[in-house]
Design an enzyme around this catalytic site. Structure first.
Site, PDB file in Angstrom:
ATOM      1  CD  GLU A  21      -2.902  -0.923   2.409  1.00  0.00           C
ATOM      2  OE1 GLU A  21      -4.110  -0.678   2.232  1.00  0.00           O
ATOM      3  OE2 GLU A  21      -2.385  -1.098   3.540  1.00  0.00           O
ATOM      4  CE1 TYR A  53     -20.480  23.806  -4.833  1.00  0.00           C
ATOM      5  CE2 TYR A  53     -21.873  24.905  -3.226  1.00  0.00           C
ATOM      6  CZ  TYR A  53     -21.607  24.544  -4.534  1.00  0.00           C
ATOM      7  OH  TYR A  53     -22.462  24.910  -5.527  1.00  0.00           O
ATOM      8  CB  VAL A  72      -9.012   5.356   7.138  1.00  0.00           C
ATOM      9  CG1 VAL A  72     -10.257   6.161   6.854  1.00  0.00           C
ATOM     10  CG2 VAL A  72      -8.610   4.543   5.925  1.00  0.00           C
ATOM     11  CD  GLU A  73      -8.862   4.279  11.880  1.00  0.00           C
ATOM     12  OE1 GLU A  73      -9.457   3.241  12.203  1.00  0.00           O
ATOM     13  OE2 GLU A  73      -7.938   4.292  11.015  1.00  0.00           O
ATOM     14  CE  LYS A  98      -6.781   1.508   2.281  1.00  0.00           C
ATOM     15  NZ  LYS A  98      -5.836   1.100   3.309  1.00  0.00           N
TER      16      LYS A  98
END
Length: 124
Positions: A21, A53, A72-73, A98
Site C-alpha cells: 500500500e 464548497y 484512515v482515522e 477506502k
C-alpha cells in the site's frame, strides 16, 4: 443549523499500513456535511457570504493527494481539522471511505463528527 454538503469527493493518495500500500496510490472517497448559516448568502446571492464548497474541495484534494498516512482515522482527523479551522466551519460530519480495502465488502472507512452542534453541545 443549515448544512452544506459535498459527496463522493474521490482523491488518489498513498494510504495503508502494508508495504504494497505504501507503493501505490489508492482512491479514498470523502463525504462531508458542514454546518453553515446560509441566510445571509440566500439574501445577498453573493458567494462571499457562504461556505465556498469548491474552495473546500480544492483544498482537500491538494492536501489528501499529497498525504501518506497509514490510517484512515489519521486522515479523517486531519481533514476535519482543515475544514474546521481554515473555513471556520463550526461542526462537520465526515466519512472517509477506502473502497476495496476489505475483500467482499463494498466500502470500509470511518465516520467522525467534530466541532460544536448548533445547541452549543460539543461533538467529539
Amino acid at each position: 443549523m443549515d448544512i452544506i454538503y459535498l459527496r463522493e469527493l474521490k482523491i488518489e493518495t498513498i494510504i495503508g499500513v502494508f508495504d504494497w500500500e505504501r507503493q501505490i496510490k489508492q482512491t479514498v472517497v470523502l463525504d462531508l456535511d458542514m454546518a453553515a448559516d446560509i441566510r445571509k448568502a440566500a439574501s445577498s446571492d453573493n458567494l462571499e457570504d457562504t461556505l465556498n464548497y469548491k474552495a473546500v474541495a480544492k483544498r482537500l484534494i491538494d492536501f489528501v493527494s499529497q498525504s501518506e498516512f497509514q490510517l484512515v482515522e489519521t486522515l479523517a482527523e486531519r481533514v476535519a481539522n482543515i475544514v474546521l479551522t481554515e473555513f471556520s466551519v463550526p461542526w462537520l460530519r465526515l466519512q472517509v471511505n477506502k473502497r476495496g480495502a476489505v475483500r467482499g465488502a463494498q466500502d470500509v472507512g470511518v465516520i467522525i463528527e467534530r466541532g460544536a452542534a448548533e445547541n452549543g453541545t460539543s461533538v467529539r
